[in-house]
Design a protein around this motif. Sequence first.
Motif, mmCIF file in Angstrom:
data_model
loop_
_atom_site.group_PDB
_atom_site.id
_atom_site.type_symbol
_atom_site.label_atom_id
_atom_site.label_comp_id
_atom_site.label_asym_id
_atom_site.label_seq_id
_atom_site.Cartn_x
_atom_site.Cartn_y
_atom_site.Cartn_z
ATOM 1 N N MET A 73 48.054 44.647 33.649
ATOM 2 C CA MET A 73 46.949 44.693 34.587
ATOM 3 C C MET A 73 46.106 43.430 34.412
ATOM 4 S SD MET A 73 43.844 47.441 35.073
ATOM 5 C CE MET A 73 44.938 48.747 34.624
ATOM 6 N N HIS A 74 45.709 42.858 35.553
ATOM 7 C CA HIS A 74 44.881 41.653 35.540
ATOM 8 C C HIS A 74 43.621 41.940 36.351
ATOM 9 C CE1 HIS A 74 44.319 37.357 34.907
ATOM 10 N NE2 HIS A 74 43.946 37.255 36.167
ATOM 11 N N THR A 75 42.457 41.525 35.835
ATOM 12 C CA THR A 75 41.189 41.741 36.547
ATOM 13 C C THR A 75 40.365 40.458 36.535
ATOM 14 O OG1 THR A 75 39.998 42.493 34.590
ATOM 15 C CG2 THR A 75 41.089 44.189 35.904
ATOM 16 N N ARG A 76 39.493 40.383 37.517
ATOM 17 C CA ARG A 76 38.565 39.253 37.606
ATOM 18 C C ARG A 76 37.384 39.664 38.467
ATOM 19 N NH1 ARG A 76 40.386 33.283 39.801
ATOM 20 N NH2 ARG A 76 38.293 32.472 40.150
ATOM 21 N N GLN A 77 36.193 39.192 38.087
ATOM 22 C CA GLN A 77 35.005 39.480 38.885
ATOM 23 C C GLN A 77 34.754 38.350 39.873
ATOM 24 O OE1 GLN A 77 31.754 40.394 36.165
ATOM 25 N NE2 GLN A 77 32.036 42.543 36.693
ATOM 26 N N ALA A 78 34.153 38.713 40.999
ATOM 27 C CA ALA A 78 33.765 37.745 42.019
ATOM 28 C C ALA A 78 32.480 38.241 42.664
ATOM 29 C CB ALA A 78 34.866 37.589 43.063
ATOM 30 N N THR A 79 31.713 37.315 43.189
ATOM 31 C CA THR A 79 30.450 37.649 43.841
ATOM 32 C C THR A 79 30.545 37.312 45.323
ATOM 33 O OG1 THR A 79 29.243 37.149 41.810
ATOM 34 C CG2 THR A 79 27.957 37.218 43.848
ATOM 35 N N ILE A 80 30.120 38.250 46.165
ATOM 36 C CA ILE A 80 30.093 38.027 47.608
ATOM 37 C C ILE A 80 29.007 36.991 47.888
ATOM 38 C CG2 ILE A 80 29.794 39.083 49.887
ATOM 39 C CD1 ILE A 80 32.207 40.223 48.315
ATOM 40 N N VAL A 81 29.382 35.844 48.468
ATOM 41 C CA VAL A 81 28.417 34.760 48.665
ATOM 42 C C VAL A 81 28.058 34.516 50.131
ATOM 43 C CG1 VAL A 81 29.039 33.561 46.526
ATOM 44 C CG2 VAL A 81 30.231 32.987 48.649
ATOM 45 N N ASN A 82 28.844 35.029 51.064
ATOM 46 C CA ASN A 82 28.526 34.766 52.470
ATOM 47 C C ASN A 82 27.348 35.624 52.925
ATOM 48 O OD1 ASN A 82 30.679 36.712 52.128
ATOM 49 N ND2 ASN A 82 30.720 36.916 54.328
ATOM 50 N N GLU A 83 26.537 35.069 53.808
ATOM 51 C CA GLU A 83 25.283 35.697 54.236
ATOM 52 C C GLU A 83 25.463 37.098 54.810
ATOM 53 O OE1 GLU A 83 22.100 34.712 53.827
ATOM 54 O OE2 GLU A 83 22.827 32.976 52.731
ATOM 55 N N ALA A 84 26.502 37.309 55.592
ATOM 56 C CA ALA A 84 26.699 38.596 56.267
ATOM 57 C C ALA A 84 27.374 39.636 55.373
ATOM 58 C CB ALA A 84 27.505 38.402 57.545
ATOM 59 N N GLU A 116 50.525 40.184 39.732
ATOM 60 C CA GLU A 116 49.121 40.585 39.582
ATOM 61 C C GLU A 116 48.170 39.416 39.343
ATOM 62 O OE1 GLU A 116 49.173 41.979 34.913
ATOM 63 O OE2 GLU A 116 49.889 43.397 36.416
ATOM 64 N N LYS A 117 48.546 38.468 38.500
ATOM 65 C CA LYS A 117 47.650 37.341 38.212
ATOM 66 C C LYS A 117 47.412 36.503 39.463
ATOM 67 C CE LYS A 117 46.757 33.457 35.095
ATOM 68 N NZ LYS A 117 45.726 33.000 35.958
ATOM 69 N N GLU A 118 48.469 36.158 40.171
ATOM 70 C CA GLU A 118 48.342 35.361 41.397
ATOM 71 C C GLU A 118 47.501 36.095 42.433
ATOM 72 O OE1 GLU A 118 52.052 34.247 39.268
ATOM 73 O OE2 GLU A 118 51.305 36.140 39.982
ATOM 74 N N ALA A 137 40.099 36.408 44.434
ATOM 75 C CA ALA A 137 38.786 36.020 43.892
ATOM 76 C C ALA A 137 38.348 34.677 44.474
ATOM 77 C CB ALA A 137 38.837 35.962 42.371
ATOM 78 N N GLU A 138 39.273 33.754 44.604
ATOM 79 C CA GLU A 138 38.950 32.447 45.194
ATOM 80 C C GLU A 138 38.535 32.600 46.658
ATOM 81 O OE1 GLU A 138 42.282 29.844 44.395
ATOM 82 O OE2 GLU A 138 42.082 30.207 42.239
ATOM 83 N N LEU A 139 39.191 33.500 47.376
ATOM 84 C CA LEU A 139 38.822 33.766 48.771
ATOM 85 C C LEU A 139 37.388 34.284 48.861
ATOM 86 C CD1 LEU A 139 39.671 33.959 51.777
ATOM 87 C CD2 LEU A 139 40.528 36.264 51.266
ATOM 88 N N VAL A 140 37.039 35.219 47.978
ATOM 89 C CA VAL A 140 35.674 35.770 47.961
ATOM 90 C C VAL A 140 34.677 34.678 47.616
ATOM 91 C CG1 VAL A 140 34.114 37.366 46.767
ATOM 92 C CG2 VAL A 140 36.440 38.106 47.386
ATOM 93 N N GLN A 141 34.952 33.899 46.579
ATOM 94 C CA GLN A 141 34.033 32.852 46.139
ATOM 95 C C GLN A 141 33.862 31.747 47.184
ATOM 96 O OE1 GLN A 141 32.849 34.890 43.061
ATOM 97 N NE2 GLN A 141 32.032 32.873 43.320
#
Length: 90
Positions: A1-12, A72-74, A80-84
């Motif tokens: 299992m692979h996990t990573r955190q990301a933050t929603i950055v777009n205004e909407a 899973e890693k990819e 996460a990159e898409l979200v960031q």
Amino acid sequence: MHTRQATIVNEAGFHIRPAQLFTEKAVQFQSTILVKPEGTTTEANAKSILNLMTLGLAKGSVITIQAEGPDEKEAVDQLAELVQSGFGEA
């Protein structure tokens, strides 16, 4: 299992367009992928727009992207990159 955190950055926040882009990317992977908002026990199938929309994620929301499977890693890293990136809106 692979996990990573990301933050929603777009205004909407995580509205229909980001959810669609996220789902389109998620279905490219064989792994099972879940999205979990920080501070809740709720989780959503990343391959379902409807599931993602029910999370009600606003700008600044922190999510954990979790995947289990052969790629899973990819999957986690690309999502996460898409979200960031702000889904091209930030």
